[in-house]
Design a protein around this motif. Structure first.
Motif, PDB file in Angstrom:
ATOM      1  N   ASP A  46       3.055  -1.890  -7.950  1.00  0.00           N
ATOM      2  CA  ASP A  46       3.469  -0.807  -8.843  1.00  0.00           C
ATOM      3  C   ASP A  46       4.093   0.362  -8.096  1.00  0.00           C
ATOM      4  OD1 ASP A  46       2.465  -2.336 -10.889  1.00  0.00           O
ATOM      5  OD2 ASP A  46       0.631  -1.147 -11.157  1.00  0.00           O
ATOM      6  N   HIS A  47       3.578   0.652  -6.892  1.00  0.00           N
ATOM      7  CA  HIS A  47       4.011   1.866  -6.186  1.00  0.00           C
ATOM      8  C   HIS A  47       4.785   1.581  -4.899  1.00  0.00           C
ATOM      9  CE1 HIS A  47       1.636   4.240  -8.958  1.00  0.00           C
ATOM     10  NE2 HIS A  47       0.560   3.523  -8.677  1.00  0.00           N
ATOM     11  N   GLY A  48       4.969   0.310  -4.550  1.00  0.00           N
ATOM     12  CA  GLY A  48       5.681  -0.023  -3.325  1.00  0.00           C
ATOM     13  C   GLY A  48       4.913   0.307  -2.069  1.00  0.00           C
ATOM     14  N   THR A  49       3.605   0.467  -2.202  1.00  0.00           N
ATOM     15  CA  THR A  49       2.764   0.807  -1.048  1.00  0.00           C
ATOM     16  C   THR A  49       2.658  -0.382  -0.093  1.00  0.00           C
ATOM     17  OG1 THR A  49       1.458   2.280  -2.450  1.00  0.00           O
ATOM     18  CG2 THR A  49       0.459   1.594  -0.364  1.00  0.00           C
ATOM     19  N   ALA A  50       2.753  -0.119   1.200  1.00  0.00           N
ATOM     20  CA  ALA A  50       2.528  -1.157   2.202  1.00  0.00           C
ATOM     21  C   ALA A  50       1.032  -1.254   2.483  1.00  0.00           C
ATOM     22  CB  ALA A  50       3.283  -0.831   3.486  1.00  0.00           C
ATOM     23  N   ALA A 100      -9.881   4.006  -4.871  1.00  0.00           N
ATOM     24  CA  ALA A 100      -9.320   5.102  -5.661  1.00  0.00           C
ATOM     25  C   ALA A 100      -9.050   6.325  -4.786  1.00  0.00           C
ATOM     26  CB  ALA A 100     -10.277   5.458  -6.797  1.00  0.00           C
ATOM     27  N   ILE A 101     -10.006   6.648  -3.885  1.00  0.00           N
ATOM     28  CA  ILE A 101      -9.817   7.784  -2.982  1.00  0.00           C
ATOM     29  C   ILE A 101      -8.613   7.540  -2.076  1.00  0.00           C
ATOM     30  CG2 ILE A 101     -10.838   9.025  -1.028  1.00  0.00           C
ATOM     31  CD1 ILE A 101     -13.586   8.595  -2.381  1.00  0.00           C
ATOM     32  N   ALA A 102      -8.505   6.305  -1.551  1.00  0.00           N
ATOM     33  CA  ALA A 102      -7.398   5.988  -0.638  1.00  0.00           C
ATOM     34  C   ALA A 102      -6.049   6.068  -1.331  1.00  0.00           C
ATOM     35  CB  ALA A 102      -7.604   4.599  -0.043  1.00  0.00           C
ATOM     36  N   LEU A 103      -6.016   5.774  -2.629  1.00  0.00           N
ATOM     37  CA  LEU A 103      -4.750   5.716  -3.354  1.00  0.00           C
ATOM     38  C   LEU A 103      -4.462   6.980  -4.159  1.00  0.00           C
ATOM     39  CD1 LEU A 103      -5.093   2.044  -4.602  1.00  0.00           C
ATOM     40  CD2 LEU A 103      -3.492   2.862  -2.886  1.00  0.00           C
ATOM     41  N   ALA A 104      -5.339   7.971  -4.058  1.00  0.00           N
ATOM     42  CA  ALA A 104      -5.245   9.153  -4.908  1.00  0.00           C
ATOM     43  C   ALA A 104      -3.877   9.834  -4.820  1.00  0.00           C
ATOM     44  CB  ALA A 104      -6.355  10.141  -4.550  1.00  0.00           C
ATOM     45  N   LYS A 116      -1.072   8.463  -3.687  1.00  0.00           N
ATOM     46  CA  LYS A 116      -0.013   7.438  -3.633  1.00  0.00           C
ATOM     47  C   LYS A 116       0.616   7.357  -2.233  1.00  0.00           C
ATOM     48  CE  LYS A 116       1.012   7.986  -8.545  1.00  0.00           C
ATOM     49  NZ  LYS A 116       2.027   8.324  -9.573  1.00  0.00           N
ATOM     50  N   PRO A 117      -0.184   7.025  -1.222  1.00  0.00           N
ATOM     51  CA  PRO A 117       0.336   6.981   0.150  1.00  0.00           C
ATOM     52  C   PRO A 117       1.333   5.842   0.331  1.00  0.00           C
ATOM     53  CG  PRO A 117      -1.830   5.987   0.071  1.00  0.00           C
ATOM     54  CD  PRO A 117      -1.598   6.573  -1.280  1.00  0.00           C
ATOM     55  N   GLN A 118       2.129   5.958   1.376  1.00  0.00           N
ATOM     56  CA  GLN A 118       3.091   4.904   1.681  1.00  0.00           C
ATOM     57  C   GLN A 118       2.416   3.691   2.327  1.00  0.00           C
ATOM     58  OE1 GLN A 118       5.520   7.513   4.147  1.00  0.00           O
ATOM     59  NE2 GLN A 118       7.188   7.386   2.652  1.00  0.00           N
ATOM     60  N   LEU A 119       1.304   3.930   3.034  1.00  0.00           N
ATOM     61  CA  LEU A 119       0.611   2.858   3.747  1.00  0.00           C
ATOM     62  C   LEU A 119      -0.883   2.947   3.488  1.00  0.00           C
ATOM     63  CD1 LEU A 119       0.481   0.568   5.928  1.00  0.00           C
ATOM     64  CD2 LEU A 119       0.274   2.391   7.646  1.00  0.00           C
ATOM     65  N   VAL A 120      -1.483   1.824   3.095  1.00  0.00           N
ATOM     66  CA  VAL A 120      -2.938   1.725   2.954  1.00  0.00           C
ATOM     67  C   VAL A 120      -3.450   0.743   3.997  1.00  0.00           C
ATOM     68  CG1 VAL A 120      -4.840   0.927   1.508  1.00  0.00           C
ATOM     69  CG2 VAL A 120      -3.027   2.318   0.510  1.00  0.00           C
ATOM     70  N   ILE A 121      -4.422   1.197   4.802  1.00  0.00           N
ATOM     71  CA  ILE A 121      -5.082   0.322   5.764  1.00  0.00           C
ATOM     72  C   ILE A 121      -6.425  -0.060   5.165  1.00  0.00           C
ATOM     73  CG2 ILE A 121      -6.009   0.122   8.102  1.00  0.00           C
ATOM     74  CD1 ILE A 121      -3.973   2.258   8.956  1.00  0.00           C
ATOM     75  N   ALA A 122      -6.604  -1.334   4.845  1.00  0.00           N
ATOM     76  CA  ALA A 122      -7.830  -1.826   4.211  1.00  0.00           C
ATOM     77  C   ALA A 122      -8.615  -2.620   5.248  1.00  0.00           C
ATOM     78  CB  ALA A 122      -7.488  -2.690   3.002  1.00  0.00           C
ATOM     79  N   ASP A 123      -9.725  -2.036   5.719  1.00  0.00           N
ATOM     80  CA  ASP A 123     -10.510  -2.634   6.799  1.00  0.00           C
ATOM     81  C   ASP A 123     -11.642  -3.466   6.216  1.00  0.00           C
ATOM     82  OD1 ASP A 123     -11.749  -3.323   9.125  1.00  0.00           O
ATOM     83  OD2 ASP A 123     -12.376  -1.298   9.677  1.00  0.00           O
TER      84      ASP A 123
END
Length: 541
Positions: free
Chosen positions: A205-209, A168-172, A174-181
């Protein structure tokens, strides 16, 4: 399954080299991530994948630095940006979901306070607006009762809940890129699927990479459009997921595929004919614990048996009662009701010297090889300690016994003088197994004994356990939340849900034709089954 990515890369990593204290750890890394695309960065611990991810967002440790190369985000090279300048885009353009939910949240601040911080850092000052946005986010990531969660502290949430908060914090913003480690490496298989489904839903939903950093090719097979394989700080191959998994070019990638338990065929081992009585008998086990609000029943009338020389698995989600049951079998808990018999002994009736000597019959191998070994002791000290407690024999004989058991677990004798910090994770777990075997017990309880290991090291330890069982006639109680591993190693299984055994029997029967909805959910959540081009044996079809 995924949105069609645009042609222009959102992220382009070009010739990236990273060093720690002048020592090169990542060299000549090149890959791209396009809008709406999921790219999996896979490899073992030490391969450089997490270091690469941290470098992209400017979060390397103090002794780490980018030595050369470019990190192009929307065409702009951010590799040389200051931390202050990078702070302006963290959360808004690119966000990181860190690996360990247990250590990534501040234990002395409420969930609401920590989530509100991301909005305040990016200019939102209206507390009422921030609160509404935080509540909406928690609801979006599937947390029940958001109004309660914002008042709670991290220790009051489960691992899956904490990971949802980090997402939730990472997506708060609506970034273009999420790095999930490694966002699900410490989670139960069903929670893992829900978290990955959540990331996928939000991406759609948001087109996030998404740049998904993982050691598990099965997870990558399910979720990624493209896969980048790293080893020893370099990329060994990359390509679209289907092509790479159908026909991997590199031996290393083929080994990762081979070692992934989700791709392995279920173990089908007919029970060996035996007239010997069952070595472990659990009948109607009840285990209660006192709490501030009364009594909590952790185990409800559990029953199962283990034949000599076989492996029985206890599976279920965290909190299901499987570890509590294992502790009762070990004699570390006195049952509230029911009976536990091990090698013909009523465990609850043992006291004093009889209970101490019982430890020679059954030994425990813990989950985490990094926490279960005393860092101040040498390997020799660690492995010989049970002998000091039980067998007053000469020092020379003790050393000979230690060297013999180290050889048995395939460790060289010269490791005896080293301390745990000088060993790899796989070597540490071999030391833990050697310590458990030094007294020659017929039974081992393996509590999540391979869950903290990379897939290739995990495969090595599982092969070792199979060899030891075959050669020494050992009997295993194997406790795990990883059904893919259980399916590959166990003869029989009991499925725990909320303290009760809901299904029990031979592994191929329970996993092949589950009779309860809960077991079907567990089996269905095993990663790596969503790709039809992989056969059930884990090889290209």
């Amino acid at each position: 399954m995924n949105a069609t990515p645009q042609d222009t890369p959102l992220l382009h990593v070009e010739g990236l080299a990273i060093g720690y204290d002048g020592r090169s750890v990542v060299e000549s890394v090149d890959f791209t991530v396009r809008p709406g695309e999921v790219v999996a960065l896979v490899g073992e611990s030490g391969s450089g994948k997490t270091t690469t991810a941290q470098a992209i967002v400017g979060l390397l440790p103090e002794n780490g630095r980018i030595e050369s190369g470019r990190v192009l985000l929307n065409g702009q090279d951010i590799a040389g940006w200051s931390d202050r300048r990078l702070s302006a885009i963290r959360g808004r353009v690119v966000s990181l979901v860190p690996q360990d939910p247990g250590s990534s949240l501040d234990p002395v601040q409420t969930i609401g306070t920590q989530m509100a911080e991301i909005f305040r850092l990016h200019g939102e000052r209206d507390r009422a607006v921030v609160r509404l946005r935080v509540l909406a986010l928690l609801e979006r990531v599937g947390l029940s009762d958001p109004g309660l969660r914002i008042r709670q502290y991290p220790h009051e949430l489960s691992g899956g809940m904490k990971q949802r908060v980090l997402i939730a914090i990472a997506l708060a913003l609506k970034p273009q890129l999420v790095i999930a480690d490694e966002p699900t490496s410490a989670l139960d298989v069903t929670v893992q699927r829900r978290i990955l489904d959540l990331i996928d839903d939000l991406r759609r939903d948001h087109g996030t990479a998404v740049l998904l950093v993982t050691h598990d090719l099965a997870v990558a097979a399910d979720r990624a459009d493209r896969i980048v394989v790293m080893r020893a700080g370099r990329i060994v191959e990359q390509g679209d997921a289907r092509s790479l998994l159908e026909a991997p070019r590199e031996a290393y990638t083929r080994r990762l595929l081979h070692d992934a338990p989700a791709f392995a065929a279920p173990a089908v081992r007919p029970p060996a004919p035996s007239t010997a009585p069952d070595l472990v008998e659990v009948e109607g086990l009840v285990q209660d614990f006192p709490t501030d609000r009364g009594t909590f029943r952790a185990v409800h009338e559990a029953s199962f048996r283990i034949a000599p020389g076989t492996t029985h698995a206890l599976v279920g989600e965290s909190g299901s009662g499987k570890t509590t049951t294992g502790r009762a079998v070990l004699g570390l808990l006195r049952p509230t009701a029911g009976r536990v018999r091990v090698a013909g002994q009523d465990v609850a009736a043992l006291k004093g010297e009889d209970l101490r000597r019982f430890r020679r019959t059954i030994q425990l191998v813990y989950q985490n090889p990094f926490a279960s070994l005393d860092p101040r002791q040498s390997v020799l000290d660690i492995v010989e300690e049970p002998l000091l407690n039980f067998e007053p024999i000469a020092r020379g004989e003790r050393r000979a016994r230690v060297e013999a058991i180290l050889a048995r677990v395939q460790l060289p004798a010269d490791l005896a003088e080293r301390r745990p910090r000088a060993l790899s994770g796989g070597q540490r777990q071999r030391v833990a197994i050697a310590r458990a075997l030094i007294l020659e017990p017929p039974i081992l309880v393996l509590d999540e004994a391979v869950s903290a290991l990379d897939v290739t090291v995990q495969a090595q330890i599982l092969r070792l356990l199979a060899e030891l069982q075959r050669d020494l006639g050992l009997t295993y109680l194997f406790i795990s939340h990883d059904l893919a591993v259980v399916r590959a190693v166990a003869d029989t299984v009991s499925v725990f849900q909320a303290g009760r055994i809901v299904e029990s029997g031979r592994v191929e029967d329970v996993f092949g034709q589950p009779t309860t909805a809960y077991t079907r959910e567990l089996v269905g959540a095993i990663p790596g089954r969503a790709r039809p081009f992989l056969s059930s044996e884990g090889t290209p079809a």
